[in-house]
Design a protein around this motif. Structure first.
Motif, short mmCIF file in Angstrom:
data_model
loop_
_atom_site.label_atom_id
_atom_site.label_comp_id
_atom_site.label_asym_id
_atom_site.label_seq_id
_atom_site.Cartn_x
_atom_site.Cartn_y
_atom_site.Cartn_z
N PRO A 21 0.82 -1.20 0.00
CA PRO A 21 0.00 0.00 0.00
C PRO A 21 0.86 1.26 0.00
O PRO A 21 2.07 1.22 0.25
CB PRO A 21 -0.81 -0.14 1.29
CG PRO A 21 0.06 -0.95 2.18
CD PRO A 21 0.82 -1.89 1.31
N ALA A 22 0.20 2.41 -0.24
CA ALA A 22 0.93 3.68 -0.37
C ALA A 22 1.61 4.08 0.93
O ALA A 22 2.72 4.62 0.92
CB ALA A 22 -0.04 4.78 -0.81
N SER A 23 0.97 3.81 2.09
CA SER A 23 1.57 4.22 3.37
C SER A 23 2.87 3.47 3.62
O SER A 23 3.87 4.04 4.09
CB SER A 23 0.59 3.99 4.51
OG SER A 23 0.22 2.61 4.59
N VAL A 51 -2.06 10.30 3.13
CA VAL A 51 -1.35 9.07 2.72
C VAL A 51 -1.80 7.90 3.59
O VAL A 51 -2.11 6.82 3.10
CB VAL A 51 0.17 9.27 2.81
CG1 VAL A 51 0.89 7.96 2.51
CG2 VAL A 51 0.62 10.37 1.85
N GLY A 54 -5.33 6.78 2.79
CA GLY A 54 -5.58 6.27 1.44
C GLY A 54 -6.34 7.23 0.56
O GLY A 54 -6.96 6.81 -0.42
N VAL A 59 -2.17 9.35 -2.30
CA VAL A 59 -1.59 8.25 -3.09
C VAL A 59 -0.87 8.81 -4.32
O VAL A 59 0.23 8.36 -4.68
CB VAL A 59 -2.68 7.25 -3.49
CG1 VAL A 59 -2.10 6.15 -4.38
CG2 VAL A 59 -3.35 6.65 -2.25
N ARG A 60 -1.47 9.83 -4.97
CA ARG A 60 -0.81 10.42 -6.14
C ARG A 60 0.50 11.08 -5.74
O ARG A 60 1.51 11.01 -6.47
CB ARG A 60 -1.74 11.45 -6.78
CG ARG A 60 -2.90 10.85 -7.55
CD ARG A 60 -3.54 11.89 -8.46
NE ARG A 60 -4.04 13.02 -7.70
CZ ARG A 60 -5.31 13.10 -7.23
NH1 ARG A 60 -6.14 12.09 -7.44
NH2 ARG A 60 -5.70 14.16 -6.56
N ARG A 73 1.29 3.27 -10.82
CA ARG A 73 0.38 4.13 -10.07
C ARG A 73 -0.96 3.44 -9.85
O ARG A 73 -1.54 3.50 -8.76
CB ARG A 73 0.17 5.45 -10.82
CG ARG A 73 1.36 6.38 -10.79
CD ARG A 73 1.15 7.56 -11.73
NE ARG A 73 2.27 8.47 -11.70
CZ ARG A 73 2.37 9.54 -10.89
NH1 ARG A 73 1.39 9.81 -10.06
NH2 ARG A 73 3.43 10.31 -10.92
N LEU A 76 -0.52 0.70 -7.25
CA LEU A 76 -0.36 1.26 -5.90
C LEU A 76 -1.71 1.70 -5.34
O LEU A 76 -2.02 1.45 -4.17
CB LEU A 76 0.62 2.43 -5.93
CG LEU A 76 0.94 3.07 -4.57
CD1 LEU A 76 1.71 2.08 -3.70
CD2 LEU A 76 1.74 4.36 -4.75
N ALA A 77 -2.51 2.36 -6.17
CA ALA A 77 -3.83 2.80 -5.72
C ALA A 77 -4.74 1.60 -5.41
O ALA A 77 -5.54 1.63 -4.47
CB ALA A 77 -4.47 3.70 -6.77
N THR A 80 -4.00 0.08 -1.95
CA THR A 80 -4.10 0.99 -0.81
C THR A 80 -5.54 1.07 -0.32
O THR A 80 -6.42 1.49 -1.07
CB THR A 80 -3.60 2.39 -1.19
OG1 THR A 80 -2.25 2.31 -1.63
CG2 THR A 80 -3.70 3.33 0.00
#
Length: 648
Positions: A21-23, A51, A54, A59-60, A73, A76-77, A80
């Motif tokens: 995930p993004a975090s 972040v 979510g 995320v971007r 990208r 990743l989204a 998340t």
């Protein structure tokens, strides 16, 4: 301030892992560049809470920092989760999650996976940046590692700040990784977690009832069923650890995935458990399941399980009419407790409990393991109607002209059926259905001829019993069995006192063709065979060695229980008492017993049970007693010249 400015990719970066995930990815980027997550987000103009939660803008921003292409990208989204706020549900991919299902204050991790990350990462990457966060570690209902089959560990929760995965690994996990790996608790493959992760990947099974529900409702249903099934259902949810919750979720999944039938059987078990503990209330019975469905009344996703529990509760919990049951009103009571049934019928609780226990509706008052009982309203009303319309003993005596003593004997013999099983109860207040009494009277008068003026020997039942020296039970048995050829109805009446029988025929049937008695009483046996006194005969009857028959005795003018002559002759032809042996041969019983024991002849029965020593007739017995000295010879030999005192 850099907020709103274009985000430049970091000089030191790497691509995210699959399922990261993004975090977690942002935390590793921060560790790679030698700062913590909050500092990197602050200097980059990205909200660290966006972040962590979510949010798309967060995320971007992380994707811009990593310099990711379009495909990365999107991945990743997709990996998340969108964490819940005060007014929204958590979301992950296309599924909705309940509040608390996405961890916000800590991380779970597998020590073996962390070790593998350290080994497989490039050597120029700092240690804190090597472990990476899997998205399933953020789901509260996932408690084991599918790869290494161990329970997941947890980092220390943080408050008033956003947790930093790389910082938590560097401070809490890496310094004691070997110890954490050694202490990891083995876990069996968990079908519930496998199904959950499969749903997130888009898998579906038509045979699984849970796949017809939104994921957040299905997950909560499994946990609620599993938690309520633990022990006696009184364990607080806060006291259940990861291992216990993992097992509870699995057991709940096994029940719920089978659909309505399996869930109904589980709910039946909850009702039985509650009754055994002495409770019949809906909250005590369904516990955490009812609590979950009650607080989600506005969520239609729970309607399938809510409908099952609602219907089950209405059918199995004694709720009064007008009760609210999970959003619906119970219009009519369907179940009674014995207390409410007694109040509704105006009957005392002990009386109603006794009636129902005899009818098989409720267990006996002293029956263990069933402290509370309920009865369906329709069954109760049917029994109540029977009770109200039933005839008491005095009613039958008055209506049908049956003497009370006769009626009680007929009830004891089973000729007149009573309601609620009262026949076996001492001094019970019997009640009888009118139809059963009418049927009994019809059988009595079947084939009866009208009699205008009876002869002196055409008498009523009571007079016939006196003349033939019998009792009413045996006489009615002759009538109902068709043994008597003649029956009459005085003046064509149909009351009990109008039924006539021939006293001579009754006496002849009871005495039989031969008036002389053939079988033996216990007193006669004791006189005929020494050693078979009354207590010995009774012991032989209990042992099945003598048979008892009923025969009419002309002397007493009654039918008596006697010892069958065939069984007596067979017994005496095979066995002989030591008393009889001594009488026939003028021997001393102590000498006889010693001689037989030396010859290996043992009593055929236990003398302590039967009351006398009884031997089987055979050649060995005759040989052992062949040279046995007569009574008194042993004493005379040991006392030469002495005279034995003779009793006057």
């Amino acid at each position: 301030m850099t907020a709103g400015l274009p985000i430049e990719p970091l000089k030191w970066s790497f691509p995210p892992h699959h399922r990261e995930p993004a975090s977690g990815y942002a935390s590793r980027l921060a560790a790679l560049n030698g700062v913590d997550l909050a500092s990197l987000m602050r200097v980059s103009g990205i909200s660290v809470r966006h972040v962590h939660g979510g949010r798309p803008e967060g995320v971007r921003g992380v994707a811009d920092l990593g310099g990711l292409d379009v495909a990365m990208r999107r991945e990743l989204a997709r990996n998340t989760p969108f964490r819940a706020t005060k007014h929204t549900y958590a979301r992950f991919r296309d599924e909705k999650f309940a509040w608390g299902s996405i961890l916000s204050a800590c991380f779970r991790f597998c020590p073996h996976c962390i070790h593998r990350d350290l080994v497989e990462a490039p050597t120029d990457v700092p240690l804190a940046a090597r472990p990476w966060l899997r998205f399933e570690w953020l789901i509260a209902q996932v408690r084991s590692c599918r790869v290494h089959s161990v329970l997941l560990a947890e980092t220390q929760p943080v408050t008033r700040t956003v947790p930093d995965f790389a910082q938590a690994m560097d401070a809490e996990v890496l310094p004691q990784l070997d110890a954490l790996r050694a202490a990891a608790v083995a876990a069996k493959p968990n079908a519930f977690e496998h199904w959950l992760l499969g749903r997130l990947e888009g898998e579906s099974d038509r045979t699984n009832w849970l796949d017809g529900m939104p994921l957040h409702a299905a997950m909560a249903t499994c946990e609620a069923i599993g938690v309520e099934g633990i022990g006696d259902g009184s364990v607080p949810l806060s006291e259940l650890g990861i291992a216990a919750m993992s097992e509870a979720s699995l057991s709940g999944y096994r029940v719920a995935s089978g659909g309505r039938g399996d869930i109904d059987r589980f709910l039946d078990a909850l009702v039985a458990r509650s009754h055994a503990a002495g409770y019949v209330g809906i909250k005590t019975t369904y516990g955490y399941i009812l609590e979950l469905l009650g607080r989600t009344l506005d969520d239609p996703a729970f309607e399938p399980i809510r409908d099952i529990v609602r219907r089950h509760a209405m059918d199995n919990v004694p709720l009064p009419a007008g009760s609210q049951v999970l959003g619906q009103v119970l219009e009519e009571r369907r179940l009674h407790t014995l207390t409410s049934a007694a109040a509704a019928s105006g009957t005392s609780y002990p009386t109603l409990r006794a009636i129902f226990s005899r009818s098989g509706i409720a267990p006996a008052p002293a029956c263990p393991g069933q402290q509370r009982h309920t009865v369906r309203v329709d069954v109760f009303e049917e029994r109540l109607r029977e009770f109200a319309a039933a005839l008491r003993v005095d009613d039958v005596v008055t209506t049908f002209d049956v003497p009370k003593r006769h009626l009680l004997e007929l009830i004891a013999r089973g000729y007149v059926r009573t309601l609620f099983g009262s026949r076996e109860v001492h001094k019970a207040r019997h009640r009888m259905a009118r139809a059963d009494v009418d049927a009994f009277m019809e059988r009595l008068f079947e084939g009866a001829v009208p009699v205008g003026k009876p002869t002196p020997r055409q008498v009523t039942f009571g007079r016939a019993c006196f003349i033939a020296s019998t009792n009413i039970g045996d006489l009615v048995g002759l009538v109902l069995g068709g043994t008597l050829a003649w029956r009459g109805a005085l003046q064509g009446g149909r009351r009990y006192g109008d039924l006539l029988v021939d006293a001579d025929e009754v006496t002849r049937v009871l005495q039989g063709d031969d008036p002389r008695r053939r079988n033996l009483t216990k007193v006669e046996i004791a006189k005929a065979l020494p050693g078979l006194r009354r207590s010995v005969v009774e012991a032989l009857i209990r042992a099945g060695r003598l048979t008892v028959v009923t025969e009419f005795c002309p002397a007493t003018r009654r039918r008596l229980p006697l010892v069958a002559r065939e069984s007596y002759d067979a017994f005496t032809g095979r066995y002989q008492t030591v008393t009889d042996i001594c009488h026939l041969r003028n021997l001393d019983p102590r000498v006889v017993k010693r001689r037989l024991a030396e010859a290996g002849c043992q009593p055929a029965f236990d003398a302590n049970v039967i009351g006398n020593a009884i031997y089987e007739r055979n050649d060995a017995l005759e040989a052992a007693l062949l040279d046995c000295p007569p009574r008194g010879a042993v004493w005379a030999k040991s006392h030469p010249g002495a005279s034995r005192r003779v009793r006057a």
